[in-house]
Write an enzyme that holds these catalytic residues in place. Structure first.
Site, PDB file in Angstrom:
ATOM      1  N   GLU A   1      88.227  31.276  23.688  1.00  0.00           N
ATOM      2  CA  GLU A   1      88.596  30.494  24.958  1.00  0.00           C
ATOM      3  C   GLU A   1      89.598  30.093  24.004  1.00  0.00           C
ATOM      4  OE1 GLU A   1      85.615  27.662  25.578  1.00  0.00           O
ATOM      5  OE2 GLU A   1      86.928  26.466  27.175  1.00  0.00           O
TER       6      GLU A   1
ATOM      7  N   ASP B   1      83.178  25.995  34.921  1.00  0.00           N
ATOM      8  CA  ASP B   1      82.641  25.355  33.792  1.00  0.00           C
ATOM      9  C   ASP B   1      82.508  23.761  33.869  1.00  0.00           C
ATOM     10  OD1 ASP B   1      82.831  25.644  31.050  1.00  0.00           O
ATOM     11  OD2 ASP B   1      85.328  25.261  30.219  1.00  0.00           O
TER      12      ASP B   1
HETATM   13 ZN   LIG Z   1      82.176  26.492  29.425  1.00  0.00          ZN
END
Ligand SMILES: [Zn+2]
EC number: 3.5.4.4
Length: 358
Positions: A209, A296
């Protein structure tokens, strides 16, 4: 092509693999729970509080971003509050047309008021079961699987892995590690991953990420992750061109059909992508990686599964064919048994999209 309407995206079945329980509370619930435990919030007006969460997450300041979770976690320290938050989560996802969701949370963050790890898990599972039942009574069918997360900077991953396996027959379907990637490589938790493999259990790892390829490489080749939480930085191993050239790691991820849990809005907020239109999801889909679309943190990103889909429709001109592809990709990558995945694909997803694709 007929323009896709938002209300039709809501109605069509969707599958979600990456959603955090402590990142998806209703602002009004936070206000009520905070009043019960005497926790101070930036504001007690639910609407203003909702805006505050999105602005703090948008600010680019890590300190402010982390502060958002300090508030949600603070009001999730009793069995009743955990149960309520989980129940509302299932209801909200079902109302948004999500038919399958894997929701994750870190039990070790909910021990401030004398609950044990097992009690925390039991409360959340009870809440999901209640929410699922209530949604079904309203004609909205959803299946919720729970993932237990261990924090990568802490040292409890083995304990949390054992906790997940202990509750595998009552709704926990997988394991995850989350938290700051830099300085905390997934290999710190090898014992936990090796234990899970010996138990024939499933796990995903937040990797790639903020941090780049080494994190993805470790998650897959050292730890044996079934899926990548985000994994968006895999594009660093793809050389642009016509056609683009895949490095060995990117090729491996694609060859093995390793699912990428991409979260467009969240990735923009954390700077992993400059904008939705520039999000690597466009390239990764064209190259036919196993791409899935996820929320998320719905509260911090002010989003929902339908909104994420709508943003992609707007940015990339996707139609129902692509939305179905994302949805089936997610179902194929789910941690529930194969026959259950197939049933949802064949009996729920395909018939609904078939009507729209005609
Ligand atoms: Zn996450």
């Amino acid at each position: 092509m007929v323009a896709i309407r938002y209300e039709d995206i809501v109605k069509v079945p969707k599958a979600l693999l990456h959603d955090h329980l402590d990142g998806g509370l209703r602002p009004a619930t936070i206000v009520e729970l905070a009043a019960e435990v005497g926790h101070e919030l930036p504001t007690t007006d639910p609407e203003a509080l909702g805006r505050w969460f999105v602005e703090a997450a948008d600010s680019g300041s890590l300190e402010r971003y982390l502060e958002t979770f300090a508030h949600t976690v603070a009001v999730m320290q009793t069995a009743d509050s955990l149960r309520r938050v989980a129940r509302e989560c299932a209801l909200d996802l079902a109302a948004d047309g999500v038919v399958y969701a894997e929701v994750r949370f870190a039990p070790e963050q909910h021990l401030e008021r004398d609950l044990t790890l097992d009690q925390v898990v039991e409360a959340v599972l009870a809440g999901f079961a209640e929410g699922t039942e209530q949604a079904a009574a309203q004609g909205q069918r959803i299946r919720v699987g729970t993932l237990l997360t261990a924090m990568r900077h802490a040292a409890r991953s083995q304990e949390i892995a054992e906790l997940a396996v202990r509750h595998r027959d009552s709704g926990v379907v997988g394991f995850d590690i989350a938290g700051a990637e830099a300085g905390f490589p997934p290999t710190r938790h090898l014992d936990a991953f090796e234990y899970l493999q010996r138990e024939n259990f499933h796990f995903t790892i937040h990797a790639g990420e903020a941090f780049g390829l080494p994190s993805i490489w470790q998650a897959i080749q050292w730890c044996g992750a079934d899926r990548l939480g985000h994994g968006v930085r895999i594009v660093d191993d793809i050389t642009p061109g016509d056609p683009p050239v895949l490095g060995r790691l990117a090729a491996y991820v694609r060859d093995k059909r390793i699912p990428l849990e991409l979260c467009p809005s969240s990735n923009v907020q954390t700077g992993a992508a400059a904008s939705i239109a520039e999000h690597p999801i466009g390239l990764l889909r064209d190259l036919r990686f196993r791409v899935t679309v996820n929320t998320d943190n719905r509260l911090m990103s002010g989003t929902s599964m339908s909104r994420e889909m709508a943003l992609l429709v707007e940015a990339f001109g996707y139609g129902w064919k692509e939305l179905q592809w994302f949805t089936i990709n997610a179902m194929k990558s789910a941690f529930i048994p194969f026959d259950e995945r197939l049933r949802i694909i064949d009996e729920v997803i395909k018939p609904a999209y078939a009507k729209l694709l005609d």
